[in-house]
Write a protein that holds these residues in place. Structure first.
Motif, PDB file in Angstrom:
ATOM      1  N   VAL A   3      63.908  23.621  76.876  1.00  0.00           N
ATOM      2  CA  VAL A   3      64.061  24.053  75.480  1.00  0.00           C
ATOM      3  C   VAL A   3      64.067  22.850  74.544  1.00  0.00           C
ATOM      4  N   VAL A   4      64.804  21.809  74.921  1.00  0.00           N
ATOM      5  CA  VAL A   4      64.875  20.605  74.083  1.00  0.00           C
ATOM      6  C   VAL A   4      63.493  19.974  73.947  1.00  0.00           C
ATOM      7  N   SER A   5      62.746  19.886  75.039  1.00  0.00           N
ATOM      8  CA  SER A   5      61.391  19.322  74.992  1.00  0.00           C
ATOM      9  C   SER A   5      60.486  20.125  74.059  1.00  0.00           C
ATOM     10  N   LYS A   6      60.572  21.439  74.158  1.00  0.00           N
ATOM     11  CA  LYS A   6      59.748  22.302  73.298  1.00  0.00           C
ATOM     12  C   LYS A   6      60.139  22.128  71.822  1.00  0.00           C
ATOM     13  N   LEU A   7      61.417  22.023  71.541  1.00  0.00           N
ATOM     14  CA  LEU A   7      61.869  21.828  70.158  1.00  0.00           C
ATOM     15  C   LEU A   7      61.402  20.476  69.605  1.00  0.00           C
ATOM     16  N   TYR A   8      61.496  19.435  70.428  1.00  0.00           N
ATOM     17  CA  TYR A   8      60.972  18.129  70.014  1.00  0.00           C
ATOM     18  C   TYR A   8      59.484  18.243  69.705  1.00  0.00           C
ATOM     19  N   LYS A   9      58.744  18.832  70.622  1.00  0.00           N
ATOM     20  CA  LYS A   9      57.290  18.953  70.455  1.00  0.00           C
ATOM     21  C   LYS A   9      56.948  19.706  69.175  1.00  0.00           C
ATOM     22  N   LEU A  10      57.662  20.782  68.915  1.00  0.00           N
ATOM     23  CA  LEU A  10      57.444  21.565  67.703  1.00  0.00           C
ATOM     24  C   LEU A  10      57.757  20.733  66.453  1.00  0.00           C
ATOM     25  N   SER A  11      58.852  20.009  66.493  1.00  0.00           N
ATOM     26  CA  SER A  11      59.248  19.237  65.302  1.00  0.00           C
ATOM     27  C   SER A  11      58.323  18.054  65.045  1.00  0.00           C
ATOM     28  N   PHE A  12      57.668  17.547  66.074  1.00  0.00           N
ATOM     29  CA  PHE A  12      56.761  16.405  65.911  1.00  0.00           C
ATOM     30  C   PHE A  12      55.311  16.825  65.665  1.00  0.00           C
ATOM     31  N   SER A  13      54.994  18.105  65.747  1.00  0.00           N
ATOM     32  CA  SER A  13      53.601  18.561  65.739  1.00  0.00           C
ATOM     33  C   SER A  13      52.819  18.168  64.490  1.00  0.00           C
ATOM     34  N   ASP A  14      53.469  18.055  63.351  1.00  0.00           N
ATOM     35  CA  ASP A  14      52.739  17.725  62.125  1.00  0.00           C
ATOM     36  C   ASP A  14      53.049  16.326  61.612  1.00  0.00           C
ATOM     37  N   LYS A  15      53.608  15.463  62.461  1.00  0.00           N
ATOM     38  CA  LYS A  15      53.962  14.106  62.046  1.00  0.00           C
ATOM     39  C   LYS A  15      52.852  13.127  62.417  1.00  0.00           C
ATOM     40  N   ASN A  16      52.619  12.142  61.542  1.00  0.00           N
ATOM     41  CA  ASN A  16      51.591  11.141  61.798  1.00  0.00           C
ATOM     42  C   ASN A  16      52.058  10.037  62.732  1.00  0.00           C
ATOM     43  N   ILE A  17      53.324   9.670  62.631  1.00  0.00           N
ATOM     44  CA  ILE A  17      53.856   8.596  63.468  1.00  0.00           C
ATOM     45  C   ILE A  17      55.312   8.888  63.810  1.00  0.00           C
ATOM     46  N   ILE A  18      55.696   8.506  65.010  1.00  0.00           N
ATOM     47  CA  ILE A  18      57.059   8.725  65.489  1.00  0.00           C
ATOM     48  C   ILE A  18      57.619   7.376  65.909  1.00  0.00           C
ATOM     49  N   PHE A  19      58.836   7.074  65.465  1.00  0.00           N
ATOM     50  CA  PHE A  19      59.471   5.792  65.754  1.00  0.00           C
ATOM     51  C   PHE A  19      60.513   5.946  66.857  1.00  0.00           C
ATOM     52  N   PHE A  20      60.576   4.937  67.735  1.00  0.00           N
ATOM     53  CA  PHE A  20      61.551   4.904  68.824  1.00  0.00           C
ATOM     54  C   PHE A  20      62.360   3.616  68.749  1.00  0.00           C
ATOM     55  N   HIS A  21      63.562   3.663  69.338  1.00  0.00           N
ATOM     56  CA  HIS A  21      64.410   2.472  69.399  1.00  0.00           C
ATOM     57  C   HIS A  21      64.078   1.613  70.611  1.00  0.00           C
ATOM     58  N   ASN A  22      63.450   2.186  71.632  1.00  0.00           N
ATOM     59  CA  ASN A  22      63.098   1.396  72.808  1.00  0.00           C
ATOM     60  C   ASN A  22      61.882   1.995  73.509  1.00  0.00           C
ATOM     61  N   GLU A  23      61.228   1.155  74.318  1.00  0.00           N
ATOM     62  CA  GLU A  23      60.001   1.570  75.010  1.00  0.00           C
ATOM     63  C   GLU A  23      60.274   2.634  76.079  1.00  0.00           C
ATOM     64  N   TYR A  24      61.443   2.583  76.679  1.00  0.00           N
ATOM     65  CA  TYR A  24      61.787   3.541  77.731  1.00  0.00           C
ATOM     66  C   TYR A  24      61.721   4.973  77.204  1.00  0.00           C
ATOM     67  N   ASP A  25      62.353   5.216  76.062  1.00  0.00           N
ATOM     68  CA  ASP A  25      62.333   6.558  75.471  1.00  0.00           C
ATOM     69  C   ASP A  25      60.925   6.957  75.054  1.00  0.00           C
ATOM     70  N   GLN A  26      60.183   6.010  74.497  1.00  0.00           N
ATOM     71  CA  GLN A  26      58.801   6.263  74.080  1.00  0.00           C
ATOM     72  C   GLN A  26      57.966   6.724  75.279  1.00  0.00           C
TER      73      GLN A  26
END
Length: 81
Positions: A3-26
């Motif tokens: 569910v969390v993965s699907k919610l992330y995917k939905l929230s990022f679907s219309d974004k041009n760029i996504i920022f991360f604090h570390n490469e592991y999470d990316q």
């Protein structure tokens, strides 16, 4: 996790760029196909330079109760369970 993965995917679907604090999470987000076509960038050194910003105690009334609802990340490896 599904569910969390699907919610992330939905929230990022219309974004041009996504920022991360570390490469592991990316890498996890790409591996789980949460982000596919979006650009992403790791922000190096995000945090506070304690040499520049010294701790100074506040004069806040310490009898006031402070409540944190949640501090953490929704990643199994980080102890969410």
């Amino acid at each position: 996790e599904f569910v969390v993965s699907k919610l992330y995917k939905l929230s990022f679907s219309d974004k041009n760029i996504i920022f991360f604090h570390n490469e592991y999470d990316q890498k996890i987000f790409y591996k789980k196909k949460i982000i596919i076509n979006q650009k992403s960038k790791v922000i190096p050194g995000s945090g506070i330079d304690l040499n520049q910003y010294k701790y100074t105690p506040t004069k806040k009334n310490l009898s006031e109760k402070i409540i944190f609802l949640f501090i953490g990340r929704l990643i199994n490896e980080k102890g969410i369970r």
